[in-house]
Design an enzyme around this catalytic site. Sequence first.
Site, PDB file in Angstrom:
ATOM      1  CB  CYS A 387      62.486  66.215  23.331  1.00 33.79           C
ATOM      2  SG  CYS A 387      62.481  66.301  21.533  1.00 33.79           S
ATOM      3  CG  HIS A 545      58.277  69.075  17.114  1.00 36.19           C
ATOM      4  ND1 HIS A 545      58.388  70.197  17.920  1.00 36.19           N
ATOM      5  CD2 HIS A 545      58.598  68.020  17.897  1.00 36.19           C
ATOM      6  CE1 HIS A 545      58.782  69.831  19.129  1.00 36.19           C
ATOM      7  NE2 HIS A 545      58.906  68.511  19.152  1.00 36.19           N
TER       8      HIS A 545
END
Length: 623
Positions: A387, A545
Amino acid sequence: MKTITNENANAQNLQKFGRFLSGMVMPNIGAFIAWGLITALFIPTGWLPNENLATLVGPMIVYLLPLLIGYTGGKMVYGTRGGVLGAVATMGVIVGTSIPMFIGGMIMGPLAGYLMKKFDESVDGKVPTGFEMLVNNFSAGILGTILTLLAYVGIGPVVEGISNTFGAGVEAFVNAGLLPLASIFIEPAKILFLNNAINHGVLSPLGIEQAAETGKSIFFLLETNPGPGLGILLAYWVFSKGMIKQSAPGAIIIHFLGGIHEIYFPYILMQPSLLLAVIAGGASGVFTFVITGAGLVAVPSPGSIFALSAMAPRGGLIPVLAGVVVSAGVSFLVSAVLINKKGEQEDALTKAKENVSQMKNSSKTQIINKIEEDLDLSQVKTIAVACDAGMGSSAMGASKLKAALKEAKVNIKVINCSIDQLDNQSDFVITHEKLTKRAQSVVPGAIHISISDFINTDIYDRLAERFAVLQPSSEEPTESEDVYQPLKKQNIRIGLPSRSKEEAIRMAGQILFEGGYVEEGYIDAMVQRDSELSTYIGNGTAIPHGVSDAKKKIIKTGISILQFPEGVDFSGNTVYLVVGIAGVGNEHLMILSNLAEIVEDEEKIKQLSQTTDIDYIYKQFTN
């Protein structure tokens, strides 16, 4: 469950629109500042006049800046392919008009990217093998030609009509003696880069005539007043955050001291409601000029505070400065209210967000069919789940895949990483469909699988079944990583009142910062990550995050958990559990693996979102 009213939905749509405009402008603010500095330094009335270097000014504002905006807008919609076509289409607008076409770039860039995307989708799977490159190149060239010609033919008359409308409006207010209300036309006209048409076409001739009779004229102050723009930039400096806050001081210097008003126009284009602020500031400034009898003896050029002061008549400086101060103050106050209402414009600068939960299940079916029928998996040794940051959704996906392979007794190495960390050892890559093209550019020789959701998919079980047939193994997969428990009970907060998404993300980051897991700058990176691609993973859960560049701000692995029993609105999705993540290596995989299982259990999420027992939450994530 928290319901989203029509009013809230409309507000969210407006915020998305504002963020999209911001995404086209903010990456190019540095170019605007470079142009502003060159202009302020080298034009004939600049700080260091230089005839040769001043020739840079025109091409930069007429060609470079609109093309950058058009490219960025197209890229936001459809990657580099959309960006190139957006720049080509913007060229038609530029050549078809005689003013800087920033608005044209904002229109043609995204439009070109969207049409290119739709064309590619329509021919997907229909192009004969070996003709892909030919079709890609010629389709972009033909579509670019059509859009460029349409922009060239269609935009010129529209711009001319707008210019005439604004000019007539200003002249009507002047003739009626309603000078403060002329700002209703003057300020929006400036943002559309019609400032020269209004100033030199309408106001300057009136000012010259009045100055010949009275020795000064208020008309020289109507468009050149730097106060409204100063108020906008000050408000961004005080109330905004991130890149916008950091760029505002430089823009203030160029605008207020250098007299280059165009530098603040992009800041309003990012949030069009701020037109109200400059109109209010302009009108209040003109009103002050009227009641104090302010005026200038000639047109100030450029429109800096120094030029205005130099053009003030003897004994007439105080009224001029009073109008500037009043207009800046009013613009600042109105901007402060609007910026606070809009909230999250700081890091909405690069991409339009879509929630992964809204993806169609049909894409999953296509992916699974492709795995079963087409792919040769016999030589796969390493699978990378990737990702953007490499420590959130991809880590959870990798945990699920490891579990599926382990149960199938298949010994294949599985790693999770960011897109930028992919290397040639990764011969099989799984990533989000929005990131697959980027992953292909990093490791073009690998097998790439696109998924629409890292968690809610059966892709891992289907892969495990295929590998079990192709690579049977009696050995258990080995795990060399040391297990680390980064979650402490003091990192868990329960019973929190509902608040905005950004506030929730920042709370999760603050816990990590106070616990010594991250540097303070990591909190901004968490907000930026969600603005670029939603961290909502489904079933009332989000895992904010940091972006991949923020990994250097992580001191050690840490997890924070925030419970919002009434929910937090994550762009239309209600989130009850916000799990903040800062991961070093694979130390946080165990907790993410547990979270992946929890997210699939609606009853478990319901219990976790309502419990008043911190120990219960802690055990669910660590056992």
